[in-house]
Design a protein around this motif. Structure first.
Motif, mmCIF file in Angstrom:
data_model
loop_
_atom_site.group_PDB
_atom_site.id
_atom_site.type_symbol
_atom_site.label_atom_id
_atom_site.label_comp_id
_atom_site.label_asym_id
_atom_site.label_seq_id
_atom_site.Cartn_x
_atom_site.Cartn_y
_atom_site.Cartn_z
ATOM 1 N N LEU A 143 2.932 14.390 0.019
ATOM 2 C CA LEU A 143 1.912 15.314 0.521
ATOM 3 C C LEU A 143 2.571 16.565 1.092
ATOM 4 N N LYS A 178 0.853 -1.186 0.000
ATOM 5 C CA LYS A 178 0.000 0.000 0.000
ATOM 6 C C LYS A 178 0.892 1.241 0.000
ATOM 7 N N SER A 179 0.354 2.361 -0.456
ATOM 8 C CA SER A 179 1.133 3.596 -0.481
ATOM 9 C C SER A 179 1.356 4.103 0.937
ATOM 10 N N PRO A 202 1.971 7.665 3.242
ATOM 11 C CA PRO A 202 1.886 9.131 3.186
ATOM 12 C C PRO A 202 3.225 9.753 3.594
ATOM 13 N N ASP A 261 3.258 8.416 -1.431
ATOM 14 C CA ASP A 261 2.182 9.386 -1.641
ATOM 15 C C ASP A 261 2.685 10.719 -1.077
ATOM 16 N N HIS A 302 6.697 16.248 1.330
ATOM 17 C CA HIS A 302 7.354 15.639 0.169
ATOM 18 C C HIS A 302 8.675 14.952 0.543
#
Length: 340
Positions: A294, A209-210, A212, A292, A216
């Motif tokens: 963010l 799964k990705s 978070p 991911d 960045h």
């Protein structure tokens, strides 16, 4: 010695308690086993502490109660005479303090008040308690030093821990209660909390799964292995805080006092970029992460970097575990504990 460890079934409290038992101290563990994260993990830690006490000379007694319950805290001090108190119980988590601030008032303010009051009346020789690097808040001067101003916290969790430091000084001044506050810097390792990045990232990478990655991946953190932290906590507790005879009220050093009070950073003194931390997890797992990316989250501090020289000078604390080794130890524990 007989040592009270609050939050004994928590992440850091478990490791501290285990080290104390292994060296032969008697430990009274105090924990309410709340459901902020999976209580089964806390139960497993407490069970291992009981096993440790049967194999070594130190005895482990467990009290399941809430620190906000003054009657329970007072009864604990009535039943036991403590040589040291190590107060690690707290409501942790930066983002959760935005959602549920009242839980921080109960645990970090009321609970701390009950403990320090009990120490006062029991004339406890030394109280050592957990603070956090988050108190540095809006400060951008690196590395963070105990001599820096910490009067601009950027989330409520940090504000409650800064309050603990100020409360401790008042008791050290008024009642000559020796207190040592330890500002932890991003602690990680086996038996960690499921709400922490290392736990979440490892789980998601295994499950493909990705993950978070806030800011960045440009965060830097002074990641500190939990065994190094536990060693520093115990060394700090062993050495009772003394008044600083050179303290000058005209140019005060905020980390010491003419009362028996002191504050130390306890970190790795080696900041690592978050993206490099993720690469260490990928290496330990042998799998690539799905990132991911963010933006920075409200309340997050972009960078942490500890100047731990004062603690090293005072108690000989010097962390020895690298991020690669520490992450591998966590991954090995995670795979064994969850059978994945």
């Amino acid at each position: 010695m007989k040592v009270l460890v609050t939050g004994a079934a928590g992440f850091i409290g478990f490791h501290v308690s285990k080290k104390l038992l292994e060296r032969g101290d008697d430990v009274v563990g105090f924990d309410n086993m709340n459901n902020y994260y999976d209580p089964a993990l806390k139960e497993a830690r407490a069970s291992l502490l009981k096993q440790t006490s049967t194999c070594n000379s130190g005895n482990f007694t467990f009290i399941r109660a809430n620190l906000a319950d003054k009657v329970a805290v007072d009864q604990c001090f009535k039943d036991h005479q403590f040589d040291r108190v190590i107060h690690l119980a707290a409501q942790a988590g930066v983002r959760y303090s935005i959602e549920n601030p009242m839980s921080y008032v109960e645990s970090n303010i009321i609970g701390f008040t009950n403990i320090i009051e009990a120490c006062r009346y029991a004339q406890t020789p030394h109280l050592t308690y957990a603070s956090t690097s988050s108190v540095y808040g809006a400060n951008t001067t690196m590395p963070f030093s105990e001599k820096h101003s910490v009067d601009h916290p950027i989330q409520f969790y940090a504000a409650t821990k800064r309050a603990n430091e100020l409360m401790a000084h008042s008791y050290s001044h008024l009642f000559e209660l020796p207190t040592t506050g330890l500002r932890f810097f991003t602690v990680y390792g086996p038996w960690g909390r499921p709400d922490m990045a290392l736990f979440k990232f490892t789980k998601n990478i295994i499950e493909e799964k990705s993950i978070p990655v806030f800011n960045h991946g440009n965060h830097t953190r002074d990641f500190t292995f939990v065994e190094d932290i536990a060693e520093g906590v115990i060394r700090s507790s062993d050495q009772i805080a003394q008044p600083n005879s050179d303290w000058d009220s005209n140019t005060p050093d905020p980390s010491t006092s003419n009362a028996p009070f002191r504050i130390f950073n306890i970190g790795n003194n080696n900041p690592v970029k978050l993206i490099e931390y993720i690469q260490a997890i990928e290496k330990a797992l042998g799998k690539e992460a799905i990132l991911d990316l963010l933006p920075l989250q409200p309340g997050d501090v972009p960078d942490t970097f500890a100047d731990s020289s004062a603690l090293e000078k005072s108690v000989g604390y010097k962390p020895s575990v690298s991020v690669d080794d520490g992450v591998k130890q966590f991954v090995d524990w995670y795979r064994d504990f969850y059978k994945v």
